[in-house]
Design a protein around this motif. Sequence first.
Motif, PDB file in Angstrom:
ATOM      1  N   GLU A  94       1.150  -1.315   0.326  1.00 28.66           N
ATOM      2  CA  GLU A  94       0.233   0.055   0.492  1.00 28.66           C
ATOM      3  C   GLU A  94       1.001   1.295   0.388  1.00 28.66           C
ATOM      4  N   ARG A  95       0.546   2.050  -0.957  1.00 29.38           N
ATOM      5  CA  ARG A  95       1.732   3.050  -0.653  1.00 29.38           C
ATOM      6  C   ARG A  95       0.644   5.063  -1.709  1.00 29.38           C
ATOM      7  N   ASP A  96       0.411   5.793  -1.009  1.00 28.83           N
ATOM      8  CA  ASP A  96      -0.660   6.921  -1.061  1.00 28.83           C
ATOM      9  C   ASP A  96      -1.659   6.422  -1.627  1.00 28.83           C
ATOM     10  N   GLY A  97      -2.161   5.529  -1.063  1.00 23.77           N
ATOM     11  CA  GLY A  97      -3.291   5.165  -1.218  1.00 23.77           C
ATOM     12  C   GLY A  97      -3.922   3.815  -2.297  1.00 23.77           C
ATOM     13  N   ARG A  98      -3.053   3.448  -3.042  1.00 19.31           N
ATOM     14  CA  ARG A  98      -3.041   2.990  -4.323  1.00 19.31           C
ATOM     15  C   ARG A  98      -2.127   1.406  -3.636  1.00 19.31           C
ATOM     16  N   THR A  99      -2.795   0.307  -3.885  1.00 17.54           N
ATOM     17  CA  THR A  99      -2.226  -0.990  -3.651  1.00 17.54           C
ATOM     18  C   THR A  99      -0.940  -1.003  -4.987  1.00 17.54           C
ATOM     19  N   PHE A 100      -0.281  -1.983  -5.045  1.00 20.10           N
ATOM     20  CA  PHE A 100       0.532  -2.033  -5.802  1.00 20.10           C
ATOM     21  C   PHE A 100       1.282  -3.876  -5.727  1.00 20.10           C
ATOM     22  N   PRO A 118      -7.961   3.712  -5.842  1.00 18.92           N
ATOM     23  CA  PRO A 118      -9.826   3.225  -6.034  1.00 18.92           C
ATOM     24  C   PRO A 118     -10.291   5.060  -6.094  1.00 18.92           C
ATOM     25  N   ARG A 119     -11.483   4.757  -6.415  1.00 28.43           N
ATOM     26  CA  ARG A 119     -11.763   5.908  -7.150  1.00 28.43           C
ATOM     27  C   ARG A 119     -11.636   6.495  -5.990  1.00 28.43           C
ATOM     28  N   GLY A 140     -11.098  -0.196 -16.093  1.00 27.75           N
ATOM     29  CA  GLY A 140     -11.421   1.158 -15.101  1.00 27.75           C
ATOM     30  C   GLY A 140     -11.141   2.142 -16.158  1.00 27.75           C
ATOM     31  N   ARG A 141     -10.517   3.156 -15.983  1.00 30.30           N
ATOM     32  CA  ARG A 141     -10.488   4.337 -16.711  1.00 30.30           C
ATOM     33  C   ARG A 141      -9.557   5.471 -15.466  1.00 30.30           C
ATOM     34  N   LEU A 142      -7.755   5.611 -17.071  1.00 30.91           N
ATOM     35  CA  LEU A 142      -7.181   6.740 -15.861  1.00 30.91           C
ATOM     36  C   LEU A 142      -6.851   7.368 -16.518  1.00 30.91           C
ATOM     37  N   GLY A 175     -14.537   5.667 -10.538  1.00 34.05           N
ATOM     38  CA  GLY A 175     -14.923   4.350 -10.345  1.00 34.05           C
ATOM     39  C   GLY A 175     -12.637   4.125  -9.868  1.00 34.05           C
ATOM     40  N   PRO A 176     -12.620   3.057  -9.643  1.00 35.74           N
ATOM     41  CA  PRO A 176     -11.449   2.273  -9.706  1.00 35.74           C
ATOM     42  C   PRO A 176     -10.864   2.044 -10.820  1.00 35.74           C
ATOM     43  N   VAL A 177      -9.787   1.948 -11.376  1.00 32.36           N
ATOM     44  CA  VAL A 177      -8.828   1.352 -12.301  1.00 32.36           C
ATOM     45  C   VAL A 177      -8.038   0.616 -11.929  1.00 32.36           C
ATOM     46  N   GLU A 178      -7.709  -0.146 -12.319  1.00 33.38           N
ATOM     47  CA  GLU A 178      -6.772  -1.683 -12.267  1.00 33.38           C
ATOM     48  C   GLU A 178      -5.876  -1.305 -13.947  1.00 33.38           C
TER      49      GLU A 178
END
Length: 204
Positions: A94-100, A118-119, A140-142, A175-178
């Motif tokens: 987990e880093r800066d709210g993102r999951t790697f 995440p959204r 999703g969309r980035l 929404g979230p993006v992967e």
Amino acid sequence: MSDTNDPGAESTDEVLAAVGPRLRRIRKERDVTLAALSETTGISVSTLSRLESGLRRPSLELLLPIAQAHRVPLDELVGAPPVGDPRVRTEPVERDGRTFYPLTRRPGGLQAYKVLEPRRERQPDPRTHEGYEWLYVLSGRLRLVLGDHDVVLGPGEAAEFDTRVPHWFGSAGGGPVEFLSLFGPQGERMHLRARAGRRSEGEG
């Protein structure tokens, strides 16, 4: 002589010494006589017999036709060790709210991640650092802000860029993006280009 620090290690001589009995076993399992194998491979009966008894050192020139005659991989004749489990088992970060999710294990060099963003509503805060990055959206969309460009990538779309250019990315579309991220800290180029026809954030 085997490495006493590694009980599983085998010297070349030990590996070659085990080839003869293995050749005999495989031939017997197939109910093939030395004469028949000689006729198929073109290797004399005496040479085949000496190979199986360990009196003749196996060579690639001898083992290849025998492997072809028995229709087995060459490594089955020499008893090559099985390939280790190729799966990458790493814990998500987990880093800066993102999951790697790390997809590589080698430290340094090219690194690959699956990233879940995440959204959330965030204002772009472009940063710079050494390296080169390639992104590929899975779902999703980035939103990608890169220098003067502000674009949105959808599933199946990719982008690559020099990370010395101010950049930022986050979720778009509510929404979230992967996505997949390949990062080369030394500036390695991935040689994959974003598709033409990007829409800017203000379009649509």
